[in-house]
Design an enzyme around this catalytic site. Sequence first.
Site, PDB file in Angstrom:
ATOM      1  CD  GLU A  23      -0.414   0.757   3.276  1.00  0.00           C
ATOM      2  OE1 GLU A  23      -1.480   2.244   3.295  1.00  0.00           O
ATOM      3  OE2 GLU A  23      -1.524   0.431   4.693  1.00  0.00           O
ATOM      4  CE  LYS A  84      -6.706   7.786   5.583  1.00  0.00           C
ATOM      5  NZ  LYS A  84      -6.566   8.046   6.827  1.00  0.00           N
ATOM      6  CB  VAL A 104      -5.931  -1.636   4.025  1.00  0.00           C
ATOM      7  CG1 VAL A 104      -6.286  -3.115   4.351  1.00  0.00           C
ATOM      8  CG2 VAL A 104      -4.616  -1.372   5.211  1.00  0.00           C
ATOM      9  CB  ALA A 139     -13.569   2.357   3.913  1.00  0.00           C
ATOM     10  CG  ASP A 140      -8.331  -0.558   6.092  1.00  0.00           C
ATOM     11  OD1 ASP A 140      -9.408   0.118   4.786  1.00  0.00           O
ATOM     12  OD2 ASP A 140      -6.926  -0.413   6.991  1.00  0.00           O
ATOM     13  CE  LYS A 157      -4.017   2.939  11.127  1.00  0.00           C
ATOM     14  NZ  LYS A 157      -4.080   1.614   9.966  1.00  0.00           N
TER      15      LYS A 157
END
Length: 302
Positions: A23, A84, A104, A139-140, A157
């Site tokens: 990524e 982003k 991601v 939204a990953d 994370k």
Amino acid sequence: MVLVVSEEVRDAIDARRPVVALESTIIAHGLPRPRNLQVALELEDVVRQEGAVPATIAVLDGRPHVGLDKEQLERIANEDGIRKLGHRDLPLAVASGVSGATTVSATALLASLGGVRVFATGGLGGVHREWTVTQDESADLGLLARTRITVVCAGVKSILDVPATLQRLETLGVAVAGYRTERFPGFYLSDSGHPVDWTLRSPEEVAGVMGAQDALDGPESALIVANPLPEEEQLDPGLHARVLADALHACEERGIAGQAVTPFLLDYLVRHTDGASLSANLAAVRGNVRLAGRIAAAWAGA
Ligand code: PSU
Ligand code: MN
């Protein structure tokens, strides 16, 4: 087709040779300059050392790229105004011709569209603390519930609500396995304090699960391979807890919301741990990229 797959990546896919997607948000928004470009190049190198082809993913001038050359990597690392992009942003970015780094969710989608099955990152996004107030869930998670890709990460994370994120992954039907561990990793920490139900012990075992996903032909969901960073490379847990509490407080006080939350918190940790969180973050990413290279090799040989 709007997708640009680099010649090297295309050749590798056609010949069933191993490819690893990487990524770009971590390059553009997760690491300080000039370290970010060095890291981007180093990660590609690690993939090559494992005999696989790196496919860093980003959008340049409205065109989604799977596989970047050095000049293109430099743009992502050094250009101002690189956005982003989550997966929902892709059509907007394509239509308006902008450049952006992919999170991601966007990376997994583009990788999968480009025919790449294995993807390495640092830590996934997930359910944020205070979710009941902000409804901030990366939204990953939703994208991984709908995309057949293997993601190697050091868990999610640690700025997030980890047990809530694990619960969401269960609800969404995303497979999660610890790599050589019974504990879910904690990104900067080797252990998040939560268990995993499944443990895989070799790249061949991971490839076996990928084969079983295809054979079962169930929903097109991902496989998360949660790979802890070695204990001797983790951030001191006491320091982590203290600085994270301050970071969350600062985030709330300044009214930071939406896409800005994750970069703000990661940057706060880097600045208030004297760079120790950056070292742990990089160690985690490096380990994940190496493992992803091995998994891609096992998958190509399967
Ligand atoms: N892991 C890192 N650094 C990062 C990210 C992950 O070590 O910058 C990025 C990833 O791209 C991930 C994104 O998809 O943060 C999540 O952002 P959000 O919470 O806004 O969905
Ligand atoms: Mn978010």
